[in-house]
Design an enzyme around this catalytic site. Sequence first.
Site, PDB file in Angstrom:
ATOM      1  N   LYS A  27       0.846  -1.226  -0.007  1.00 18.17           N
ATOM      2  CA  LYS A  27      -0.043  -0.020   0.000  1.00 18.17           C
ATOM      3  C   LYS A  27       0.775   1.209  -0.057  1.00 18.17           C
ATOM      4  O   LYS A  27       0.436   2.328  -0.366  1.00 18.17           O
ATOM      5  CB  LYS A  27      -1.051  -0.059   1.095  1.00 18.17           C
TER       6      LYS A  27
HETATM    7  C1  LIG Z   1      -4.092  -4.573   1.012  1.00 16.55           C
HETATM    8  C2  LIG Z   1      -3.281  -5.592   0.743  1.00 16.55           C
HETATM    9  C3  LIG Z   1      -3.785  -6.800  -0.240  1.00 16.55           C
HETATM   10  C4  LIG Z   1      -4.927  -6.764  -1.016  1.00 16.55           C
HETATM   11  O1  LIG Z   1      -4.912  -5.558  -1.984  1.00 16.55           O
HETATM   12  P1  LIG Z   1      -6.258  -5.024  -2.393  1.00 16.55           P
HETATM   13  O2  LIG Z   1      -6.138  -3.726  -3.465  1.00 16.55           O
HETATM   14  O3  LIG Z   1      -6.941  -4.557  -1.177  1.00 16.55           O
HETATM   15  O4  LIG Z   1      -7.228  -5.978  -3.147  1.00 16.55           O
HETATM   16  C5  LIG Z   1      -3.122  -7.827  -0.309  1.00 16.55           C
HETATM   17  N1  LIG Z   1      -1.771  -8.050   0.358  1.00 16.55           N
HETATM   18  C6  LIG Z   1      -1.364  -6.967   1.307  1.00 16.55           C
HETATM   19  C7  LIG Z   1      -0.090  -7.031   1.957  1.00 16.55           C
HETATM   20  C8  LIG Z   1      -2.067  -5.970   1.464  1.00 16.55           C
HETATM   21  O5  LIG Z   1      -1.868  -5.105   2.252  1.00 16.55           O
END
Ligand SMILES: *Cc1c(COP(=O)(O)O)cnc(C)c1O
Length: 497
Positions: free
Chosen positions: A113
């Site tokens: 993120k």
């Molecule tokens: C948020 C997240 C996901 C999922 O991503 P989305 O965009 O919500 O589908 C997968 N892995 C990690 C480590 C995350 O932080």
Amino acid sequence: MSTLYRSTRDENAEPITASQAVLQGLSPDGGLYVPTKLTKINVALENLVSLTYQELAYQILQPFFSDYTAEELRNCINAAYADNFSTPVIAPVTYYAGNAYLELFHGPTIAFKDIALQLLPHLLTTAAKKNNSTKEIVILTATSGDTGKAAMAGFANVDKTQICVFYPKDGVSPIQEKQMVTQTGNNTHVIGITGNFDVAQTNVKNIFNNKTLVKKLADRGYQFSSANSINIGRLFPQIVYYFYAYGQLIKDKKIKCGQKVNFSVPTGNFGDILAGYFAKKLGLPINKLICASNKNNVLTDFFNEGVYDKKRPFYVTSSPSMDILVSSNLERLLFYISNEDAKTTADLMSQLNTTGQYSLTDLMKANLTDFAAGYASEEQTLAEIARVYSEENVAIDPHTAVASAVANQYKKATGDLTPMIVVSTASPYKFPQTVLSALGDSTSVSGLESVKLLHEKIKTPLPETVKKLFKATTIHNTVVTPEKMEQAVKQLLLKEN
Ligand SMILES: *Cc1c(COP(=O)(O)O)cnc(C)c1O
């Protein structure tokens, strides 16, 4: 040419500019913003090999944020992708276990993120200036573990912003919690809730939609915005690494320019994989986007049966950032697979709200061919961590393991030999206890103690940000029931009880 944004739920509303959409987050009708039209990107595939991450980001994002000047957008990008990442490549690709792995965890919170949330604050504060907003921006965010910390890391001490994060007290890993409650910054607020992520997310949406509260805050000089992946300022920056990964595979002679690839994406709120869908629409040669879920496999059923049904048990798993039953960004996919039919999209979302489920029309089902879907159980996730470690001596985190396991299931089931890129979304050091137990070293110690144990075992260097955690002190310790979330916000901003 300028790109404008419209809601997924209303054809008649006046389109708005990118900077306005960044500021608003969500459309007033409850829908999500989508561009009124998409153009193919200007970069030829063979040139992907030579562009820096920052330059590629500019080329891809410019058409999406066309009311930002070139200088504004470049400043945002250069501030976001600098030495806050531990590698100048930002998003490197490595090869093992029969796949390419796109590593998105080299930012300040060691999870993917960061890629969007290091950029969003710059896009947002620039948007405020451009629109002559004098209000202080309040970011309200529900987090399943990673968004909250990544958003705070991006917004901490950013002028004229406040950030308030709600997280499920018993639904995040000890490291994730430690990262959040030790967050510094005079504008950061962290609140645990005694409920799961979906409750937190629903209540945040309700606070956003509470007109009386919004008005009251406006009178005091505040304006809400969202750092969740529904914001276009988070969604579109994620397109960049799909192209960037492709360039690296060409450079590393794993593919020829123009050859198709598959991506396996560990999915929760459907933001990451939706960015991949946009990458394909913009011209990246993607064969299948594989939607990988954990035991909360509502999306697997959606893709395989055409029915979305949130009325099912919610499981807390070892991949908590994917523990989600209502994937917000799926609404944008509904819009596209209905051939941009806002009425159909609005109807389905309203059915989901009232009955907890909806079924796709035949036309929509037929438009899902860009995707495949599967899920990994808890046992399969741990087994994949163990397999990759024993065969390759690489420790992967549980989210990456879900995507890796599902990628392999897919290859076996279909015989599709298209080169596979697994999106690797977190460092194993973010989930040390799970990784240790997968490797046969179950431990009762948690948090930073288990980080130490994992480090002794796998020897991969500890990221600087993790080293810092060892010295950090807890600053935030408020926990409330879900019903008290709105009150907590009032208390914080209006000093009301
Ligand atoms: C948020 C997240 C996901 C999922 O991503 P989305 O965009 O919500 O589908 C997968 N892995 C990690 C480590 C995350 O932080």
